[in-house]
Design a protein around this motif. Sequence first.
Motif, mmCIF file in Angstrom:
data_model
loop_
_atom_site.group_PDB
_atom_site.id
_atom_site.type_symbol
_atom_site.label_atom_id
_atom_site.label_comp_id
_atom_site.label_asym_id
_atom_site.label_seq_id
_atom_site.Cartn_x
_atom_site.Cartn_y
_atom_site.Cartn_z
ATOM 1 N N VAL A 1 -11.008 -2.361 -5.128
ATOM 2 C CA VAL A 1 -10.956 -1.196 -4.694
ATOM 3 C C VAL A 1 -12.173 -0.813 -3.836
ATOM 4 N N ARG B 1 -12.791 -2.047 -1.141
ATOM 5 C CA ARG B 1 -12.730 -2.213 -0.102
ATOM 6 C C ARG B 1 -11.692 -1.280 0.217
ATOM 7 N N LEU B 2 -10.446 -1.025 -0.599
ATOM 8 C CA LEU B 2 -9.659 -0.024 -0.371
ATOM 9 C C LEU B 2 -10.629 1.410 -0.316
ATOM 10 N N PHE C 1 -5.520 -5.526 2.345
ATOM 11 C CA PHE C 1 -6.355 -4.246 2.496
ATOM 12 C C PHE C 1 -8.455 -3.996 2.335
ATOM 13 N N ALA D 1 -6.496 -2.371 4.974
ATOM 14 C CA ALA D 1 -6.518 -0.822 5.017
ATOM 15 C C ALA D 1 -7.916 0.176 4.926
ATOM 16 N N GLY D 2 -9.287 -0.248 4.557
ATOM 17 C CA GLY D 2 -9.748 -0.216 3.543
ATOM 18 C C GLY D 2 -10.950 -0.057 5.283
ATOM 19 N N PRO E 1 -1.031 2.147 6.497
ATOM 20 C CA PRO E 1 -2.123 2.173 5.061
ATOM 21 C C PRO E 1 -1.797 2.729 3.817
ATOM 22 N N LEU F 1 -2.358 1.116 0.280
ATOM 23 C CA LEU F 1 -2.768 2.108 -0.593
ATOM 24 C C LEU F 1 -1.897 2.270 -1.693
ATOM 25 N N GLY G 1 -2.775 -1.510 -3.661
ATOM 26 C CA GLY G 1 -3.680 -1.637 -4.229
ATOM 27 C C GLY G 1 -3.505 -0.901 -5.699
#
Length: 333
Positions: free
Chosen positions: A85, A87-88, A218, A221-222, A235, A239, A242
């Motif tokens: 989370v 990284r997201l 991830f 995406a972050g 993305p 997400l 994740g």
Amino acid sequence: MTVRSYTSTSQWARAVNLVQMKPLLYCFVVVLLIAASLLVGATGVGLTSLLTDPDAREIFLISRLPRSAALVLAGASSAIMGAIVQRLVSNHFVEPSTMGTVDSAGFGLLAGLLFLPDAPPMWRMVIAAAGAWLGTAMFLLLLRSVPMRSPLMPPLLGIAFGGIIGSATSFIAYRFDLMQAMSSWMTADFSVVLSGRYELLYVAGGITLLGWFAADRFTLAGMGDDIARGLGLNPTMVLAIGITIVAVVTGAIVVTVGFIPFLGLIVPNLIARWRGDNLRRSLPLVAWLGAVMTLACDIFGRLIFHPFDLPIGVTMGVLGAVIFLWLLLKRFG
């Protein structure tokens, strides 16, 4: 030239040997803590008693072995969920307990207790995971609508959001006389772990492995939607995956042992300060440190007031708060 070449070769050999020894050292630390967890408790269980006493063997198989397995699985999974989370959201100060995920899982668990009071643990996990998924998705939507002027804004927003959900959960639980039941479900305590009552954590461990395989996605995406699309990723889909992984693992841990405070926050930060932000490379170390800290805090809780158990939510809460304050002071000092 020969002397220099020999010196360089010997230094390289020592460096290679040191790198090869590190995994063995990590494994030795975990094995040592697992052995201590298996032998420490209100009832003495030693190697001799395991060979000669049937009652000691029964305690070992029904209580000690499941408890140690649960500690490793819950600790490693909680730490990895925190890393994912972070990284997201691209923020080092968020984890499932500071973004409303745990409170939402508790709300889902309460809904299960109200409408399906006789549901088996698997269904309770599914309901808790559904609540965690919805709560996390709402938090991320809320996060995108608020300007980020400080790195402390996401965790503060998440704590406020989780506080609202937690207050609603407490109010409903109070009205239906379920406060004691909710307190027992949400407080992290491994003394209740017995054979047949912790196997959902294997589900959490399997889902966590899926998170490890998707670690690179991830990370990308972050970095932002534009960068992720430029690299061929969707993305929104990444997400959603994740969130699903985090929600299922959180639901399984909450239903089985209660969520462990601060673990998913401090462990990824400590590993990031040590080994950098490469998620795929750091996840094995995150899992290792999460398991080590969980085992150590549980053993300490069993020894400090022996023969009574101090819940790990207390010991990890104190240790985690101290480390979190240190991380804040180091970052903003």
